[in-house]
Write a protein that holds these residues in place. Structure first.
Motif, short mmCIF file in Angstrom:
data_model
loop_
_atom_site.label_atom_id
_atom_site.label_comp_id
_atom_site.label_asym_id
_atom_site.label_seq_id
_atom_site.Cartn_x
_atom_site.Cartn_y
_atom_site.Cartn_z
N LYS A 76 6.26 -6.68 -5.07
CA LYS A 76 6.72 -5.81 -6.15
C LYS A 76 6.74 -6.57 -7.48
O LYS A 76 6.28 -6.06 -8.51
CB LYS A 76 8.12 -5.27 -5.84
N VAL A 95 6.53 1.03 -11.56
CA VAL A 95 6.70 2.22 -10.73
C VAL A 95 6.83 3.45 -11.63
O VAL A 95 7.59 3.44 -12.61
CB VAL A 95 7.96 2.09 -9.84
N ASP A 130 6.99 9.37 -10.00
CA ASP A 130 6.80 9.87 -8.63
C ASP A 130 6.93 8.77 -7.58
O ASP A 130 6.60 8.97 -6.41
CB ASP A 130 5.44 10.55 -8.50
N GLY A 131 7.35 7.58 -8.00
CA GLY A 131 7.53 6.48 -7.05
C GLY A 131 6.26 5.68 -6.82
O GLY A 131 6.28 4.68 -6.13
N ARG A 181 3.15 3.43 -8.35
CA ARG A 181 2.89 2.57 -9.51
C ARG A 181 1.66 3.04 -10.28
O ARG A 181 0.74 3.63 -9.70
CB ARG A 181 2.68 1.12 -9.04
N ASN A 217 2.80 1.73 1.02
CA ASN A 217 3.71 2.74 0.48
C ASN A 217 5.03 2.12 0.06
O ASN A 217 5.60 2.45 -0.98
CB ASN A 217 4.02 3.81 1.55
N GLY A 245 5.15 0.91 -3.37
CA GLY A 245 4.78 1.85 -4.42
C GLY A 245 3.29 2.07 -4.58
O GLY A 245 2.81 2.38 -5.67
N GLU A 260 0.11 4.36 -3.16
CA GLU A 260 -0.21 5.53 -2.34
C GLU A 260 -1.51 5.26 -1.57
O GLU A 260 -2.48 4.77 -2.14
CB GLU A 260 -0.40 6.76 -3.25
#
Lengths: 345, 626
Positions: B373, B383, B386-387, B389, B422, B425, B427
């Motif tokens: 992170k 981030v 919507d969570g 990045r 996930n 961050g 998708e």
């Protein structure tokens, strides 16, 4: 009173009366044969394009991770990637060679297919025949005495066997009868169709093959059983309400004779169609059972050819399968016409 | 009355037939056991190996599967071999070899007095013939082209000397995995005939070779039989026959070993392997393997000339992003959950079993989501609402991950990778597809990430070449064609090192270069190597012993680079010979009883059918009378 003699009796006079124009029989035969030929011609064209829409780069897949020089990969690909119309022309000149040798096996496609034909026919062919004979017998007995004890046991058993997943059922058979569980000894081999080193052309070799095929054939026949017994049962039940059976009984015939000589011949027609349709699919193999019992049938060869994909091999297999189904259909049609005069006109 | 008497006759006939068969059957059964005992020597010892894939061809110019190569190396010699202990180069057909001072020729001293299995002398001329055949051939180059690409001339000045002239210095010259073929057999197979030449031996005419075993029978899709070569130069093997038996599914393979129908099972599935642990008479071996699995990134798909292709997410061109993702993946969890406990967490692209070449990075990237992170924040991917990045332009870290439908491990890995990414961050959209479809998609550069793996040869050249700029896809006649590269990694510094290692004939200097290249790939992260595969093997240790692992001590026992186990393998000898012989005879005696039983069953069926038909006919007659 059965149908069979009637056909013979009615057909011959008709043929004599209309000798100047083709009889309905020969017209029927000609129509069926033409239909079969045109279907096959359609299949030949369709076959070429069917496998060309599949994604894939067989050469890249087959050579992945092997120390093959990129120059060689390019050359292998060039052999495969001729312009589509050129390939089509080559294919039309002889559709049965399947556009050159198998990509995966680098051998003529029929040479690759050859060794897989006999195991398939032995496995699926014998299972179909056994399932037909036993299934028809069960169906007659069940349908004739519908709701009886025999019917209940037979119908329920065959339905349960039919609904079992093939792979699971096959594995159970293999573990119980090939490996042995508890007091049951492992009597049969765990796979293959012959013992290495035994000459299959000798008496011992033939028995050895029979010993190897016992479990897979039994498994497959048991699974197929319900198909035949249920159809046969339904057709027998249909016939039991027919007036001609009342007539037969009124003549004082024994119940067994009514069933044998009157009901069964008429009820056999739908089952016969099913048998011939299924015989056409015999060459397609039985993929699941081939995998469980390690039999090198055409079913597993097809799965094998699908990875890549090995287009020339797939084309040849598809042609073989469709040819067999079309031929079996034709035979079924012709026999149906012979046994049931109504369909000829 | 009449019908009854007929039925009696049928029954009597059937009984007579049954009796006759009962008398003949033991004779048939005995015929088998009698023939070996007729000869003064002991019955032949057969070692049966269960495999899950048949060979694709017995012709070494045609076959591509690992199983086929096992057959070739049993039949044909190579100039040098890979040692069982550590994959070091050891003498094979060549006793010794030297590179000339000017690095232009290699001279191999071929063993004197050797014979092919048909008695014809095996000399340096056979070796020269084989190399020239590949050099001058087209089809012949497919399997061996990469070894001879650098050779310009092959000559045999005398029967024990082979001289190969090279275009540039090359370390591969000491490790030429080219099977030396008998000239007197193969010269009659011309360049067209060779394409469909089967090279399958029969009992009457076994394959002519010089390795420890020669093929005497092949049944496509079923088995291959090979018999020991008494003239093998390291000595006749202790077992008389090796049989490779094909099982189409892993469960049946395990069951066959448990039952004793086979003596060795290779490439077992994890669950089958576990079920064999503790089975009587069976030893399980969780061997290290030369394969790895990776999460590959599209580092900027382009053709070999640099023209961009494909629809890969351009964000993945960013090295710092790829590096950060490496910290988000718990490789050990994937090993435990996907491989069933075997295998090890991955790092670099040369697996650790090649101890002299594998690099254990000094800066290992482990599982540290917090660090991932931090690195992602630092790289400019905060981030979003919507969570997920995204960078300053609003490009979200949303990637496609392609996994293979034909591999359970690939599908499972995909789910784990998705979860790990996930969590930091990123998708991930997992898409399952066939290897066929994925092969094509990779070649076109139409991917973001995929899961696949490689099996790495003892010589690292090929594996390293999958990352050079020149091996990216190329264009021919308007269409894009795949080459070896599947990450489209391109780094001139790496290419320079690749050139250097490919001409470095000093083993230690080359190893240093190879390690340097692994470090470069580890840092640039075109791949995240997730794990090194295990190889699950099991064998009947109550019957056979003397198998040697490669590498020592925890390597594979069969399907090695070499035939060591086949040569040292021997039947277990116990103090009392009785019990050790029992299991091998069990199979054939049960076969005999089955045969007798089968015959009896057949007779009963014949009788029953006969009686039924009779009855049917009688009934017909009755009905006619009615």
């Amino acid at each position: 009173m059965s149908v069979v003699p009637d056909v013979a009796a009615t057909a011959s006079p008709v043929r004599q009366q209309q000798h100047w124009s083709p009889s309905p029989t020969s017209r029927y035969v000609a129509r069926r044969v033409l239909a079969a030929i045109s279907t096959f011609i359609f299949v030949i064209f369709f076959n070429f394009f069917l496998f060309r829409i599949m994604p894939g780069d067989p050469i890249a897949l087959y050579t992945r991770g092997r120390n093959v020089d990129p120059i060689q990969i390019h050359e292998l690909r060039a052999r495969l990637n001729a312009p589509i119309m050129e390939q089509f022309g080559q294919y039309l000149r002889n559709p049965f060679t399947g556009n050159g040798p198998s990509v995966k096996y680098s051998a003529p496609v029929w040479e690759v297919i050859g060794p897989h034909v006999w195991p398939t026919i032995l496995l699926v062919g014998s299972a179909t025949i056994i399932a037909t004979i036993v299934g028809v017998w069960l169906g007659i007995r069940s349908g004739w005495n519908r709701g009886g004890k025999f019917d209940q046991v037979s119908t329920n058993t065959t339905l349960v066997l039919y609904s079992m997943p093939e792979f699971w059922f096959g594995m159970i058979m293999l573990i119980v009868f090939a490996v042995g569980v508890g007091p049951i000894p492992g009597l049969f081999p765990t796979g293959g169709i012959s013992t290495p080193g035994v000459d299959t052309s000798s008496v011992k070799g033939v028995l050895d093959v029979a010993w190897h095929l016992f479990l897979p054939v039994t498994t497959l026949a048991v699974i197929y059983l319900a198909e035949y017994s249920l159809i046969m049962r339904a057709s027998i039940i249909d016939e039991t309400s027919q007036d001609y059976l009342k007539t037969a009984r009124a003549k004082g015939l024994m119940d067994k004779m009514v069933r044998r000589k009157h009901a069964v011949p008429n009820a056999l027609l739908p089952t016969m169609t099913l048998v011939f349709l299924n015989l056409g699919f015999v060459v397609g193999g039985a993929i699941t059972i081939e995998f469980v019992f390690s039999i090198n049938g055409l079913g597993s060869l097809t799965v094998d050819a699908l990875s890549g994909p090995d287009v020339p091999l797939l084309q040849a297999l598809f042609l073989l399968f469709s040819g067999a189904v079309i031929f079996a259909n034709l035979v079924a049609d012709l026999l149906y016409g012979y046994f049931d005069p109504r369909v000829r006109t | 009355m009449r019908p009854k008497s007929r039925r009696t006759r049928v029954l009597a006939g059937g009984a007579g037939l049954a009796l006759a068969i009962a008398l003949i059957a033991p004779a048939i059964a005995n015929a088998d056991s009698a023939s070996p005992s007729a000869s003064p020597s002991a019955p032949p010892v057969t070692f049966t190996v269960g495999v899950t894939t048949d060979i694709d061809s017995a012709n070494p110019f045609t076959g591509i599967l690992a199983e086929s190569y096992e057959i070739y190396q049993l039949e044909y010699p190579t100039l040098t071999e890979y040692s069982a202990a550590d994959f070091g180069t050891v003498p094979g057909l060549a006793e010794s070899w030297t590179e000339s001072a000017d690095k232009t020729t290699w001279t191999y001293k071929i063993r004197a007095g050797l014979k092919w299995s048909d008695g014809v002398p095996l000399t340096a001329k056979d070796a020269a013939y084989t190399f020239n055949r590949i050099l001058n051939g087209d089809y012949e180059k497919t399997n061996f082209g990469s070894y001879v690409a650098n050779i310009t001339k092959a000559e045999a000045p005398d029967d024990t000397t082979l001289v190969l002239t090279v275009a540039k210095p090359s370390p591969i010259m000491a490790k030429l995995s080219v099977y030396i073929l008998p000239e007197h057999i193969w010269k009659s197979v011309d360049e067209n005939a060779v394409k469909s030449y089967k090279n399958e031996g029969t009992e009457a005419v076994p394959t002519v070779g010089a390795g420890p075993f020669l093929m005497i029978e092949r049944r496509v899709g079923q088995f291959i039989r090979m018999k020991a070569n008494p003239d093998f130069w390291r000595g006749k093997p202790a077992v008389d026959e090796v049989v490779f038996k094909v099982y189409k599914n892993g469960d049946a393979l395990g069951q066959a070993l448990k039952k004793g129908e086979i003596d060795f099972a290779d490439s077992l599935e994890a669950n089958v392997f576990r079920s064999l642990e503790g089975a009587p008479g069976v030893t399980t071996v969780q061997a290290v393997y030369s394969g790895f699995s990776e999460l590959a990134f599209n580092t900027g798909a382009a053709l070999d000339d640099g023209t961009a292709i494909g629809d890969g997410n351009p964000l993945l061109k960013d090295k710092s992003l790829r590096q950060a993702l490496g910290w988000a993946i718990d490789r050990q969890v994937i090993v435990n959950k996907v491989l069933g406990g075997g295998g090890t967490a991955g790092s670099t692209i040369i697996p650790p079993l090649y101890a002299s070449l594998h690099l254990d990075p000094a800066n290992p990237v482990g599982y540290d989501p917090a660090k991932a992170k931090t690195l992602l924040d630092a790289a400019g991917y905060p981030v979003g609402a919507d969570g997920i990045r995204a960078n300053a332009n609003g490009d979200r870290l949303s990637f496609r991950l392609f996994v293979r439908s034909d591999s359970a491990e690939s599908k499972k890995s995909g789910e784990f990778l998705k979860g790990f990414l996930n969590a930091v961050g990123v998708e991930v959209n997992v898409k399952v597809m066939s290897s066929d479809a994925l092969t094509e998609i990779i070649g076109q550069g139409n991917f973001d990430m995929f899961e696949w793996g490689w099996v790495v040869e003892p010589d690292p050249n090929y594996q390293l070449s999958t990352f050079i700029c020149a091996n990216r896809s190329y264009k021919d006649a308007g269409s894009i064609l795949a080459n070896l590269s599947d990450s489209f990694y391109c780094n001139p510094a790496y290419d320079a090192l690749f050139e250097q290692q490919s001409t470095e004939t000093n083993v230690d200097k080359r190893a240093a270069l190879v390690k340097q290249m692994q470090q470069m790939l580890y840092d640039d992260a075109p791949y995240v190597v997730t794990y090194y595969y295990p190889n699950y093997e099991a064998y009947r240790s109550d019957r056979f012993e003397g198998l040697v692992p490669q590498p020592n001590p925890d390597g594979a026992l069969l399907f090695q680079y070499g035939t060591w186990s086949y040569e040292s393998l021997r039947p277990v000898t116990t103090i009392s010979p009785g019990p050790s012989n029992e299991p091998t005879n069990q199979g054939s005696s049960s076969l005999n009883w089955i045969l007798i039983g089968g015959l009896a069953a057949l007779v009963i069926i014949v009788v029953v059918v006969g009686v039924t038909l009779r009855r049917g006919r009688e009934n017909d007659m009755n009905s006619n009378e009615e």
